[in-house]
Write an enzyme that holds these catalytic residues in place. Sequence first.
Site, PDB file in Angstrom:
ATOM      1  N   LYS A   1       0.884  -1.284  -0.008  1.00 41.87           N
ATOM      2  CA  LYS A   1       0.157  -0.031   0.080  1.00 41.87           C
ATOM      3  C   LYS A   1       0.869   1.285   0.068  1.00 41.87           C
ATOM      4  O   LYS A   1       0.434   2.340  -0.548  1.00 41.87           O
ATOM      5  CB  LYS A   1      -0.992  -0.025   1.209  1.00 41.87           C
TER       6      LYS A   1
ATOM      7  N   LYS B   1     -12.320  -3.459  -3.798  1.00 44.79           N
ATOM      8  CA  LYS B   1     -13.061  -2.620  -3.579  1.00 44.79           C
ATOM      9  C   LYS B   1     -12.294  -1.439  -4.244  1.00 44.79           C
ATOM     10  O   LYS B   1     -13.029  -0.605  -4.631  1.00 44.79           O
ATOM     11  CB  LYS B   1     -13.614  -2.269  -2.343  1.00 44.79           C
TER      12      LYS B   1
ATOM     13  N   LYS C   1      -7.089 -10.207  -7.417  1.00 41.15           N
ATOM     14  CA  LYS C   1      -8.133 -10.502  -6.482  1.00 41.15           C
ATOM     15  C   LYS C   1      -9.256  -9.334  -6.837  1.00 41.15           C
ATOM     16  O   LYS C   1      -8.879  -8.147  -6.969  1.00 41.15           O
ATOM     17  CB  LYS C   1      -7.651 -10.280  -5.021  1.00 41.15           C
TER      18      LYS C   1
END
Length: 337
Positions: free
Chosen positions: A113, A203, A200
Amino acid sequence: MNKKRLLSGVQPTGELHIGNWLGAIRNWVTLQNQYESYVCVVDLHAITVPHDPKKLKENTLKTAALYVACGMDPNECTIFIQSHIAAHSELCWLLNCVTPINWMERMIQFKEKAVKQGNNVSLGLLDYPVLMAADILLYDADVVPVGEDQKQHLELARNIAQQRINSRFSINNKSILKVPEPLIMKDGSKIMSLCDGKSKMSKSDPNEGSRITLLDSPDIIKKKIKRAKTDQYFGLEFNNPERPEAHNLLTIYAMVTDKEKENIKQECANMGWGKFKPLLTEAIISALEPIQEKYNLLMQDKSELNQILKNGTNKAEQVSTITLNRVKNSIGLLNRI
Ligand code: TRP
């Protein structure tokens, strides 16, 4: 006999999608009778990366409503919003003070991230796994259902509880924090992007076509499945490394229809994409229909949902206060008069 405790949570960062449902929430629903379950909406985790305040509020309530709409039974389990329980932030601080920074710097998800954030990485993002440890440890959770990507975070929670709290501060070997076990989700629960069978479903993927959200209308679902990536082969199969999209879409089909993979394998072995896609579309639409119905009811008149969250908050507060006080006391903070 007392039931074992389970704790889990999802971030309210965007609309929940079928990956969150099939990979996490639906498992909690199955487990809620077996375990004393605590499920929270982890809004404090959602602010570790830049966010929109208005959307966060909206998504937090939506996520809680979806837990219930997906079948979490408020009479069986405790549903609450993480930030409503101050003990999460407070225990996080206490744990921060005993957790080595180099344990944090090697967290894989942090590194991934952080790269995306460039120069704008918050201290909260580095601390994210300690907050998650606090979530889990506050409730003396015996088990935490986790997917592959959260295993390292759970390991951290175990190490903090065992090595940094219990072994340093216990008196007469009486443990202060319960060391939780991972409850590894069975294989096949990982749902991949509709645009790339190797990454994957997420969202935060900027491409909305990559996922089906739990609130997508039948029309949108039709369009998204129509555009979903396929391959040039005829006949569908699981587990062919050259056909990740076939594997993923068949997995979704098996899961939403609740059929055995073996049966799906036979049903679809001689099927082309043109025939399969409408079947899959219909199966997803009918699986989501009852969830959407219940969701709409909950959101039309919010009194039921508010009451559920009120009860959940009360219960979560009671349980977490006891643990928090135990930790404070053991590490030497003076009791309040
Ligand atoms: N980090 C988890 C995720 O992104 C969410 C989470 C926060 C969580 N606290 C938790 C999951 C406690 C399980 C238990 O999926």
